[in-house]
Design a protein around this motif. Sequence first.
Motif, PDB file in Angstrom:
ATOM      1  N   TRP A  90       5.053  -8.176   5.713  1.00  0.00           N
ATOM      2  CA  TRP A  90       6.088  -7.285   6.246  1.00  0.00           C
ATOM      3  C   TRP A  90       5.827  -5.874   5.717  1.00  0.00           C
ATOM      4  O   TRP A  90       6.583  -5.333   4.931  1.00  0.00           O
ATOM      5  N   PRO A  91       4.721  -5.253   6.164  1.00  0.00           N
ATOM      6  CA  PRO A  91       4.360  -3.931   5.627  1.00  0.00           C
ATOM      7  C   PRO A  91       5.356  -2.873   6.049  1.00  0.00           C
ATOM      8  O   PRO A  91       5.961  -2.962   7.120  1.00  0.00           O
ATOM      9  N   ASN A  92       5.509  -1.845   5.223  1.00  0.00           N
ATOM     10  CA  ASN A  92       6.545  -0.854   5.511  1.00  0.00           C
ATOM     11  C   ASN A  92       6.045   0.576   5.498  1.00  0.00           C
ATOM     12  O   ASN A  92       6.272   1.303   6.456  1.00  0.00           O
ATOM     13  N   SER A  93       5.396   1.035   4.422  1.00  0.00           N
ATOM     14  CA  SER A  93       5.121   2.463   4.269  1.00  0.00           C
ATOM     15  C   SER A  93       3.747   2.723   3.684  1.00  0.00           C
ATOM     16  O   SER A  93       3.158   1.851   3.029  1.00  0.00           O
ATOM     17  N   LEU A  94       3.257   3.965   3.900  1.00  0.00           N
ATOM     18  CA  LEU A  94       1.954   4.406   3.424  1.00  0.00           C
ATOM     19  C   LEU A  94       2.090   5.656   2.561  1.00  0.00           C
ATOM     20  O   LEU A  94       3.028   6.443   2.727  1.00  0.00           O
ATOM     21  N   ALA A  95       1.124   5.839   1.673  1.00  0.00           N
ATOM     22  CA  ALA A  95       0.962   7.092   0.936  1.00  0.00           C
ATOM     23  C   ALA A  95      -0.493   7.194   0.516  1.00  0.00           C
ATOM     24  O   ALA A  95      -1.175   6.175   0.355  1.00  0.00           O
ATOM     25  N   ILE A  96      -0.975   8.427   0.330  1.00  0.00           N
ATOM     26  CA  ILE A  96      -2.371   8.658  -0.041  1.00  0.00           C
ATOM     27  C   ILE A  96      -2.426   9.305  -1.417  1.00  0.00           C
ATOM     28  O   ILE A  96      -1.758  10.315  -1.673  1.00  0.00           O
ATOM     29  N   SER A  97      -3.218   8.724  -2.318  1.00  0.00           N
ATOM     30  CA  SER A  97      -3.314   9.208  -3.684  1.00  0.00           C
ATOM     31  C   SER A  97      -4.227  10.424  -3.758  1.00  0.00           C
ATOM     32  O   SER A  97      -4.913  10.784  -2.797  1.00  0.00           O
ATOM     33  N   ALA A  98      -4.285  11.036  -4.942  1.00  0.00           N
ATOM     34  CA  ALA A  98      -5.152  12.198  -5.152  1.00  0.00           C
ATOM     35  C   ALA A  98      -6.619  11.847  -4.947  1.00  0.00           C
ATOM     36  O   ALA A  98      -7.417  12.704  -4.554  1.00  0.00           O
ATOM     37  N   GLU A  99      -6.984  10.589  -5.181  1.00  0.00           N
ATOM     38  CA  GLU A  99      -8.365  10.158  -4.970  1.00  0.00           C
ATOM     39  C   GLU A  99      -8.659   9.860  -3.502  1.00  0.00           C
ATOM     40  O   GLU A  99      -9.804   9.587  -3.135  1.00  0.00           O
ATOM     41  N   GLY A 100      -7.627   9.893  -2.662  1.00  0.00           N
ATOM     42  CA  GLY A 100      -7.803   9.598  -1.247  1.00  0.00           C
ATOM     43  C   GLY A 100      -7.614   8.143  -0.892  1.00  0.00           C
ATOM     44  O   GLY A 100      -7.844   7.760   0.265  1.00  0.00           O
ATOM     45  N   ASN A 101      -7.192   7.306  -1.834  1.00  0.00           N
ATOM     46  CA  ASN A 101      -6.939   5.908  -1.520  1.00  0.00           C
ATOM     47  C   ASN A 101      -5.616   5.756  -0.768  1.00  0.00           C
ATOM     48  O   ASN A 101      -4.681   6.541  -0.965  1.00  0.00           O
ATOM     49  N   VAL A 102      -5.555   4.747   0.087  1.00  0.00           N
ATOM     50  CA  VAL A 102      -4.394   4.511   0.935  1.00  0.00           C
ATOM     51  C   VAL A 102      -3.555   3.397   0.316  1.00  0.00           C
ATOM     52  O   VAL A 102      -4.037   2.268   0.146  1.00  0.00           O
ATOM     53  N   PHE A 103      -2.301   3.709  -0.018  1.00  0.00           N
ATOM     54  CA  PHE A 103      -1.382   2.741  -0.620  1.00  0.00           C
ATOM     55  C   PHE A 103      -0.389   2.263   0.431  1.00  0.00           C
ATOM     56  O   PHE A 103       0.079   3.048   1.265  1.00  0.00           O
ATOM     57  N   CYS A 104      -0.057   0.975   0.378  1.00  0.00           N
ATOM     58  CA  CYS A 104       0.848   0.374   1.355  1.00  0.00           C
ATOM     59  C   CYS A 104       1.830  -0.544   0.641  1.00  0.00           C
ATOM     60  O   CYS A 104       1.436  -1.324  -0.235  1.00  0.00           O
ATOM     61  N   SER A 105       3.099  -0.480   1.026  1.00  0.00           N
ATOM     62  CA  SER A 105       4.115  -1.381   0.481  1.00  0.00           C
ATOM     63  C   SER A 105       4.328  -2.558   1.422  1.00  0.00           C
ATOM     64  O   SER A 105       4.261  -2.411   2.641  1.00  0.00           O
ATOM     65  N   ASP A 106       4.570  -3.730   0.851  1.00  0.00           N
ATOM     66  CA  ASP A 106       4.911  -4.926   1.616  1.00  0.00           C
ATOM     67  C   ASP A 106       6.259  -5.411   1.106  1.00  0.00           C
ATOM     68  O   ASP A 106       6.369  -5.932  -0.010  1.00  0.00           O
ATOM     69  N   GLU A 107       7.287  -5.250   1.926  1.00  0.00           N
ATOM     70  CA  GLU A 107       8.633  -5.508   1.434  1.00  0.00           C
ATOM     71  C   GLU A 107       8.963  -6.998   1.356  1.00  0.00           C
ATOM     72  O   GLU A 107       9.968  -7.365   0.739  1.00  0.00           O
ATOM     73  N   TYR A 108       8.159  -7.852   1.955  1.00  0.00           N
ATOM     74  CA  TYR A 108       8.367  -9.295   1.801  1.00  0.00           C
ATOM     75  C   TYR A 108       7.621  -9.822   0.579  1.00  0.00           C
ATOM     76  O   TYR A 108       8.160 -10.605  -0.199  1.00  0.00           O
ATOM     77  N   GLU A 109       6.388  -9.404   0.416  1.00  0.00           N
ATOM     78  CA  GLU A 109       5.582  -9.871  -0.712  1.00  0.00           C
ATOM     79  C   GLU A 109       5.948  -9.187  -2.025  1.00  0.00           C
ATOM     80  O   GLU A 109       5.516  -9.611  -3.104  1.00  0.00           O
ATOM     81  N   ASN A 110       6.722  -8.080  -1.923  1.00  0.00           N
ATOM     82  CA  ASN A 110       7.097  -7.304  -3.115  1.00  0.00           C
ATOM     83  C   ASN A 110       5.869  -6.814  -3.871  1.00  0.00           C
ATOM     84  O   ASN A 110       5.774  -6.927  -5.102  1.00  0.00           O
ATOM     85  N   LYS A 111       4.941  -6.254  -3.090  1.00  0.00           N
ATOM     86  CA  LYS A 111       3.695  -5.756  -3.661  1.00  0.00           C
ATOM     87  C   LYS A 111       3.352  -4.376  -3.108  1.00  0.00           C
ATOM     88  O   LYS A 111       3.792  -4.004  -2.020  1.00  0.00           O
ATOM     89  N   ILE A 112       2.533  -3.674  -3.871  1.00  0.00           N
ATOM     90  CA  ILE A 112       1.932  -2.416  -3.458  1.00  0.00           C
ATOM     91  C   ILE A 112       0.419  -2.637  -3.439  1.00  0.00           C
ATOM     92  O   ILE A 112      -0.155  -3.087  -4.436  1.00  0.00           O
TER      93      ILE A 112
END
Length: 352
Positions: A90-112
């Motif tokens: 159940w993915p929800n949101s994205l953000a990009i770190s200073a290194e350019g990596n793509v982060f994603c939240s999963d609101e069902y798995e409770n993980k980043i």
Amino acid sequence: MKTTVSAGRAWHYKYSIGRQTAEHNESKFGRTGGSCSPMDIAVLGECIFILSRGFGYTTDGYYGDLGNRIGKTTFDEDHLGDFARNGFTWPNSLAISAEGNVFCSDEYENKIYAFGPDQIITFPEANPNGESIFNWGSSGSNPGELNGPTGLAFDKENNLYVVDSKNNRIQLFSSTGDFIRQWGNKGNGPGEFNNPWGLTLDYEGNVYVADWGNNRVQKFDSNDNYLSSFGYSEEREVCLNRPAHVAIDNQGDVYVTDWGNKRVQIYEPDGEIMASLYGDADDYSKAGLYVLNRDPESIKKVQQNPDPMQHLATFGRPTGIAITEDNRIVIADTRCRLQIYQKDTEYSEPPA
């Protein structure tokens, strides 16, 4: 070109990108693609990352939900490919770190999850357990634990703000997942939340949180102190109805995807309403036709309208939003496309 004008500013609708598809196609138009229930977007240079929640079911003949993925396309609508296919619940949101990596939240798995930005997984292949660089998160309500994580945003120190939605708080982590601090609890008072969704930071480090259940946006300083809120109102043109995500342009103007009202609200930094965008996509993306969101009322309007584009031009229910340094505004629409606007600060009315 359709233009919205207010307070010495103008927003020009430019074009749209994408259609509902799980595939990466080669056609006479070049490489085309789209999204499936797009939830959020993030921009790195000329590349747009699109987070698709998916079809919600397994496609016949394939393993897993092929629509559940992160897509990569450009502002010229060259669809580069996809990755993290079948990698979420159940993915929800994205953000990009200073290194350019793509982060994603999963609101069902409770993980980043964190991914390298250059990945492409050939359709329909998937490697759900082997694509992320790393991930973290465990279920709970203690400091550092998560319950329904949604919005993500990095600060200038490359620390990651996480909206811990079902715990009704904001948590701050290092980019490698080390807990730093938290604030917030359930309620409707200053600094309290009711299932918050998205957040962003302005150039001064102030934090704006889309407080979904309280129909408002709250603003905090970089030390988590409450500053103000806006959006809750009895006035139809001002109020928010289930705000999803929030973004800031280089003038400090605040954009909120007003999910329940099917529009984007634009506010001045002090919370004064300036304008609303309702969607202006009266053209077709080169990737193909638009597809209705699963909304019986939308289907009825299209079937009974001699010009269905009058309805299809508008937002279904806008979710994610991203703004580039040169004020291109990219809005994720549940009609499985992105609508792109350009802000103009030197606009003058054409002669009558």
